[in-house]
Design an enzyme around this catalytic site. Structure first.
Site, PDB file in Angstrom:
ATOM      1  N   CYS A 153     -56.294  50.884   0.792  1.00  0.00           N
ATOM      2  CA  CYS A 153     -54.862  50.260   1.381  1.00  0.00           C
ATOM      3  C   CYS A 153     -54.436  50.549   2.625  1.00  0.00           C
ATOM      4  CB  CYS A 153     -53.679  50.826   0.190  1.00  0.00           C
ATOM      5  SG  CYS A 153     -53.371  52.455   0.581  1.00  0.00           S
ATOM      6  N   HIS A 178     -49.464  55.045  -0.124  1.00  0.00           N
ATOM      7  CA  HIS A 178     -49.998  53.526  -0.072  1.00  0.00           C
ATOM      8  C   HIS A 178     -49.341  52.741   0.905  1.00  0.00           C
ATOM      9  CE1 HIS A 178     -51.143  49.981  -2.114  1.00  0.00           C
ATOM     10  NE2 HIS A 178     -49.994  49.467  -2.011  1.00  0.00           N
ATOM     11  N   ASP A 212     -49.737  42.282  -0.389  1.00  0.00           N
ATOM     12  CA  ASP A 212     -50.677  43.647  -0.793  1.00  0.00           C
ATOM     13  C   ASP A 212     -52.180  42.933  -0.944  1.00  0.00           C
ATOM     14  OD1 ASP A 212     -51.851  45.961  -1.526  1.00  0.00           O
ATOM     15  OD2 ASP A 212     -49.899  46.591  -2.232  1.00  0.00           O
TER      16      ASP A 212
END
Length: 267
Positions: free
Chosen positions: A68, A108, A123
């Site tokens: 991420c 994250h 995302d």
């Protein structure tokens, strides 16, 4: 080739396509189908500092994937180069199966795009849980080919919002995917490198122990570990147990990942 052109080439987006908020879901889909979520460099101990240049080298030029804190900054830089107003934010992943937070800190990263029509969460670094569409910060429920998604205002120890997910064919009800703070990060690369350090060194991190590659497909998803290959296609799940040599072969054939392990030093 510019960064913008290199990103478009990597995901198969025509150079001449003019981007607006309306067609950003296409960017999310193409990114998810082209770039795997994977941690191979962590296990190989060849990870790179997070910078725009290093992200381009690793993911766009070398055709690798990432986690991420690599995939979402890459998207962030692409959107900025495309003229969008965007922010990076941080949060904490929630493990619904074990009913607990990840305990690795706010590791994250996600993107918020700011538009005249509103703010939207984006995302491309959440494994098989990707919304594949813009999720409005207003709390409205949205659907995509990968399920149902919603941002809810909720104060937690890790932020003031949560992303709720219901992945198609896998979840029976919506669950918390992660909590995050909507406050934009100021020192982007410093923050991403802090996440990188935690993911690589924290004893609770699941990404510094064994190899993992996840990629969404147009009809499902594929997940590869050193011991198994799982494919979801049209709602059907197949799982194959693997020898290590099969893992290396499938990493190359199914994920186009050639930076795999020369031996069994998996962490």
């Amino acid at each position: 080739m510019s960064f913008n052109e290199a990103y478009r080439e990597r995901i198969g987006l025509p150079f001449e396509t003019e981007l607006t908020v309306t067609n950003l879901p296409e960017v999310l889909e193409k990114t998810a189908w082209a770039i795997p979520f994977e941690n191979f460099r962590i296990l190989n101990k060849t990870s790179l500092e997070i910078s725009k240049e290093n992200l381009r080298h690793k993911i766009l030029d070398e055709q690798e994937g990432g986690l991420c804190y690599e995939l979402n900054p890459l998207l962030y830089y692409f959107l900025k180069d495309s003229g969008f107003s965007v922010s990076l934010v941080r949060g904490e992943v929630y493990n619904a199966a074990e009913d607990k937070w990840s305990n690795t800190g706010r590791t994250h990263a996600a993107v918020i795009v700011h538009d005249d029509s509103g703010d939207y969460l984006m995302d491309v670094g959440f494994g098989g849980n990707l919304p594949l569409t813009l999720v409005p910060m207003t709390g409205d429920l949205v659907t995509s080919s990968n399920g149902e998604f919603k941002v809810t205002r909720l104060d937690t120890d890790y932020g003031d919002h949560v992303l709720e997910v219901k992945v198609k064919d896998k979840d029976e009800a919506r669950r918390i995917g992660y909590a995050f703070s909507a406050v934009p990060l100021v020192h982007v690369e410093d923050e991403m490198n802090e996440i990188r350090h935690l993911i690589e060194t924290h004893e609770k991190s699941k990404f510094n122990k064994s190899p993992l590659a996840v990629q969404l497909l147009e009809g499902g998803s594929q997940t590869l570990t050193s011991s198994s290959m799982t494919i979801w296609e049209d709602g059907e799940k197949t799982k194959e147990e693997l020898e290590y040599e099969d893992f290396v072969r499938l990493a190359r054939e199914r994920f186009n990942l050639h930076h795999v392990f020369e031996d069994r030093g998996e962490g």
